[in-house]
Design a protein around this motif. Structure first.
Motif, short mmCIF file in Angstrom:
data_model
loop_
_atom_site.label_atom_id
_atom_site.label_comp_id
_atom_site.label_asym_id
_atom_site.label_seq_id
_atom_site.Cartn_x
_atom_site.Cartn_y
_atom_site.Cartn_z
N GLY A 50 -22.42 30.83 27.26
CA GLY A 50 -22.61 30.05 26.05
C GLY A 50 -22.55 30.91 24.81
N ARG A 51 -22.57 30.24 23.67
CA ARG A 51 -22.43 30.96 22.40
C ARG A 51 -23.71 31.70 22.02
N LEU A 52 -24.87 31.10 22.28
CA LEU A 52 -26.10 31.74 21.84
C LEU A 52 -26.45 32.96 22.67
N ARG A 53 -25.98 33.04 23.88
CA ARG A 53 -26.32 34.18 24.73
C ARG A 53 -25.52 35.42 24.35
N ARG A 54 -24.61 35.28 23.41
CA ARG A 54 -23.80 36.42 23.02
C ARG A 54 -24.61 37.45 22.25
N GLY A 58 -33.37 39.45 19.05
CA GLY A 58 -33.58 40.06 17.73
C GLY A 58 -32.45 39.75 16.77
N GLU A 59 -31.22 39.78 17.28
CA GLU A 59 -30.09 39.45 16.43
C GLU A 59 -30.14 37.99 15.98
N VAL A 64 -31.25 33.94 11.68
CA VAL A 64 -32.02 32.82 11.17
C VAL A 64 -32.83 33.23 9.94
N LEU A 65 -33.48 34.38 9.99
CA LEU A 65 -34.30 34.82 8.86
C LEU A 65 -33.46 35.12 7.62
N LEU A 66 -32.34 35.80 7.80
CA LEU A 66 -31.49 36.10 6.64
C LEU A 66 -30.86 34.84 6.06
N THR A 67 -30.50 33.90 6.92
CA THR A 67 -29.98 32.63 6.42
C THR A 67 -31.06 31.86 5.67
N GLY A 68 -32.25 31.86 6.21
CA GLY A 68 -33.37 31.21 5.51
C GLY A 68 -33.66 31.88 4.17
N ILE A 101 -18.39 39.12 11.84
CA ILE A 101 -18.05 40.41 11.21
C ILE A 101 -19.20 41.40 11.37
N ALA A 102 -20.44 40.95 11.19
CA ALA A 102 -21.57 41.87 11.20
C ALA A 102 -21.99 42.26 12.62
N LEU A 103 -21.91 41.35 13.57
CA LEU A 103 -22.51 41.61 14.89
C LEU A 103 -21.52 41.64 16.05
N ASP A 104 -20.25 41.55 15.77
CA ASP A 104 -19.29 41.53 16.87
C ASP A 104 -19.23 42.90 17.53
N ARG A 105 -19.26 42.93 18.85
CA ARG A 105 -19.30 44.18 19.59
C ARG A 105 -17.96 44.54 20.23
N ARG A 106 -16.92 43.78 19.95
CA ARG A 106 -15.66 44.03 20.63
C ARG A 106 -14.91 45.23 20.07
#
Length: 107
Positions: A50-54, A58-59, A64-68, A101-106
């Motif tokens: 799924g998408r959320l398990r990526r 903490g990430e 969520v916190l930065l968006t808030g 862009i910020a969290l992609d690990r590829r």
């Protein structure tokens, strides 16, 4: 005397055998019930699906916190309601790209 002991021993052994048979029947019934429950319950896929398990927990919390914080900043710093709404919609549209862009690990 020995015939009496033999008869008592035979009775004890018969009782023990009956108890063992009861235990075996209970265990077999329990195993059948467990097998049925295993067959009927859906299997959960383990691992990263799924998408959320990526992302790690903490990430996801940081997203969520930065968006808030960005939403709170928009609502406190911008006076015009139409501009607030436009910035919120823009933030929600651009948020997936920012996360990739910020969290992609590829790379």
């Amino acid at each position: 005397m020995s015939k009496e002991r033999a008869r008592r021993r035979e009775a004890r052994e018969a009782q023990l055998e009956a108890e063992r048979a009861v235990r075996r029947r209970r265990a077999a019934r329990r195993e059948r019930r467990r097998a049925l429950v295993r067959r009927l319950t859906p299997r959960l896929r383990r691992g990263r699906t799924g998408r959320l398990r990526r992302h790690t927990r903490g990430e996801r919390a940081a997203i969520v916190l930065l968006t808030g914080a960005a939403l709170a900043g928009i609502w406190t710093l911008v006076d015009d309601l139409a501009l607030r709404l436009a910035l919120v919609v823009l933030l929600l549209l651009v948020l997936p790209a920012i996360v990739v862009i910020a969290l992609d690990r590829r790379t």
